[in-house]
Every structure is written in structure tokens, then in C-alpha cells.
Design a protein around this motif. Structure first.
Motif, PDB file in Angstrom:
ATOM      1  N   THR A  83      32.585  37.565  35.162  1.00  0.00           N
ATOM      2  CA  THR A  83      31.823  36.633  34.332  1.00  0.00           C
ATOM      3  C   THR A  83      32.179  36.870  32.873  1.00  0.00           C
ATOM      4  O   THR A  83      32.021  37.984  32.356  1.00  0.00           O
ATOM      5  N   ALA A  84      32.691  35.826  32.207  1.00  0.00           N
ATOM      6  CA  ALA A  84      33.211  35.970  30.850  1.00  0.00           C
ATOM      7  C   ALA A  84      33.595  34.594  30.323  1.00  0.00           C
ATOM      8  O   ALA A  84      33.552  33.595  31.053  1.00  0.00           O
ATOM      9  N   VAL A  85      33.983  34.546  29.056  1.00  0.00           N
ATOM     10  CA  VAL A  85      34.611  33.344  28.495  1.00  0.00           C
ATOM     11  C   VAL A  85      36.122  33.523  28.594  1.00  0.00           C
ATOM     12  O   VAL A  85      36.648  34.557  28.171  1.00  0.00           O
ATOM     13  N   TYR A  86      36.785  32.539  29.173  1.00  0.00           N
ATOM     14  CA  TYR A  86      38.234  32.589  29.379  1.00  0.00           C
ATOM     15  C   TYR A  86      38.913  31.625  28.418  1.00  0.00           C
ATOM     16  O   TYR A  86      38.569  30.450  28.344  1.00  0.00           O
ATOM     17  N   TYR A  87      39.879  32.148  27.686  1.00  0.00           N
ATOM     18  CA  TYR A  87      40.594  31.357  26.685  1.00  0.00           C
ATOM     19  C   TYR A  87      42.043  31.135  27.119  1.00  0.00           C
ATOM     20  O   TYR A  87      42.741  32.090  27.491  1.00  0.00           O
ATOM     21  N   CYS A  88      42.468  29.884  27.035  1.00  0.00           N
ATOM     22  CA  CYS A  88      43.854  29.513  27.248  1.00  0.00           C
ATOM     23  C   CYS A  88      44.444  29.200  25.873  1.00  0.00           C
ATOM     24  O   CYS A  88      43.863  28.418  25.114  1.00  0.00           O
TER      25      CYS A  88
END
Lengths: 110, 113
Positions: A83-88
Motif C-alpha cells: 500500500t503506497a503511492v506509485y509514481y510513473c
């Protein structure tokens, strides 16, 4: 101008694969695709990156479409700790800047 | 644990104070970065150093003054900050500009009162 577009949020069941999409339709030939994630109150953690070919490491797989206009990050067996914020991010390797978009907040549920 | 160490972890300062944030890495990286992150927002690039020389300044106000005394250390000197400067300040490093990824520290949580 944002170089990438990601859904703001996604849910995934624990133990299932999490597939996080990213659109980068204006990507240039010399731009790499990077994925980072950020767990609350920590610094961004590098996950994986690629140019054209699909990539896999111990954390995830990166699938880049043949036209390179989109990619998918795959976490094969999601856990609650994913669970986290995923950045592309797309970035020209020889340039110094790495700029973050809004990211996708992934919530893994029991 | 990260390979980029930032100190202090937390800092509270008044608007008239002068303080410094420190960042250290021992991976032999020659590029170092400062980012600012407000709550619920992505990190924003502030400065980039390459071989101890400033290569990118994202029009950051002069009350933020970066310094790179050697290839392992990066400082951010703070003076006359405003409450809206309260944020998480992140440091990162990478090999000289290449496809190698950035490695981030866990940041300094700054509160300006």
C-alpha cells in the motif's frame, strides 16, 4: 505539462496481482520509464525502469507497449505492505531532472 | 534504511531563524538533488547538482540556498522562511546523469512557525 497520466487510486486484494497503468503518449525515443513508490512519511523508493523491453526484478515487472505510449507496473502478489503511492515518470537519462506526476494511490486490502 | 542519510529528521524553526538541512551519501554518486514535498502532493524538484556544481535551479526563492561542499554532501541553508515553506524536504543522489535511478533519503520534516 504532465508527461504521464495515472489513475488517482486503485484497490487490490492481498495475494492478487496489482496492475498499475501509466499513459505516456508523448514519450520521446530517448526517454526511459521509471516507477517509484512512496509509503507514508518515507522517501520515494525506486522499483524498476525500462526503455523499450519488458523488465523484471525481485520487486515487480514492467510491461511497455510496442509503441511505448503506455506501460504497466505489475506487482505479482500484492501484500498489505505494498500500500503506497506509485509514481510513473518519464525521463531523458542524460538530463538531470526527474519530475513526479500525481501518481496512483494503491490500497491493498485483506 | 536508505543509503542517503538526511539530518535532522524533524526541524521546527521560526521565521527569523537560520537553519541548515544536511544530506550525505557514500555510493560514489556525482549528482545530488533537493525536492520539496507538501502534504498529499508529489515531490517537486528544487535543485540539482552535478559534480558539485549547480546545474538546475527550479526558480526557487533565495531564502533557500543550496550548497554542495563535496561529492558526498549536500546542504540546504534556510533563512527567513514562511509558514508555507513547511514541508518534507527530500534529498536524492544518482550516478552522473545516466539511466541509473535516483536514490532518495527519508527526508527532513520542516515546520516553520
Amino acid at each position: 505539462d504532465a508527461k504521464t497520466t495515472q489513475p488517482p487510486s486503485m484497490d487490490c486484494a492481498e495475494g492478487r496481482a496489482a496492475n498499475l497503468p501509466c499513459n505516456h503518449s508523448t514519450i520521446s525515443g530517448n526517454e526511459y520509464v521509471y516507477w517509484y513508490r512512496q509509503i507514508h512519511s518515507q522517501g520515494p523508493q525506486y522499483i524498476i525502469h525500462g526503455l523499450k523491453n519488458n523488465e523484471t526484478n525481485e520487486m515487480a515487472s514492467l510491461i511497455i507497449t510496442e509503441d511505448r505510449k503506455s506501460s504497466t507496473l505489475i506487482l505479482p502478489h500484492a501484500t498489505l505492505r505494498d500500500t503506497a503511492v506509485y509514481y510513473c515518470i518519464v525521463r531523458v537519462a542524460i538530463k538531470g531532472d526527474m519530475r513526479f506526476g500525481a501518481g496512483t494511490r494503491l490500497t491493498v486490502k485483506p | 534504511d536508505t543509503e542517503v542519510t538526511q539530518t535532522p529528521k524533524h526541524l521546527v524553526m521560526g521565521m527569523t531563524n537560520k537553519k541548515s538541512l544536511k544530506c550525505e551519501q557514500h555510493m560514489g554518486h556525482r549528482a545530488m538533488y533537493w525536492y520539496k514535498q507538501k502534504a498529499k502532493k508529489p515531490p517537486e524538484l528544487m535543485f540539482v547538482y552535478s559534480y558539485e556544481k549547480l546545474s538546475i535551479n527550479e526558480s526557487v526563492p533565495s531564502r533557500f540556498s543550496p550548497e554542495c561542499p563535496n561529492s558526498s554532501l549536500l546542504n540546504l541553508h534556510l533563512h527567513a522562511l514562511q509558514p508555507e515553506d513547511s514541508a518534507l524536504y527530500l534529498c536524492a543522489s544518482s550516478q552522473e546523469f545516466s539511466e541509473s535511478p535516483l536514490h532518495f533519503g527519508n527526508g527532513t520534516r520542516l515546520t516553520v512557525t
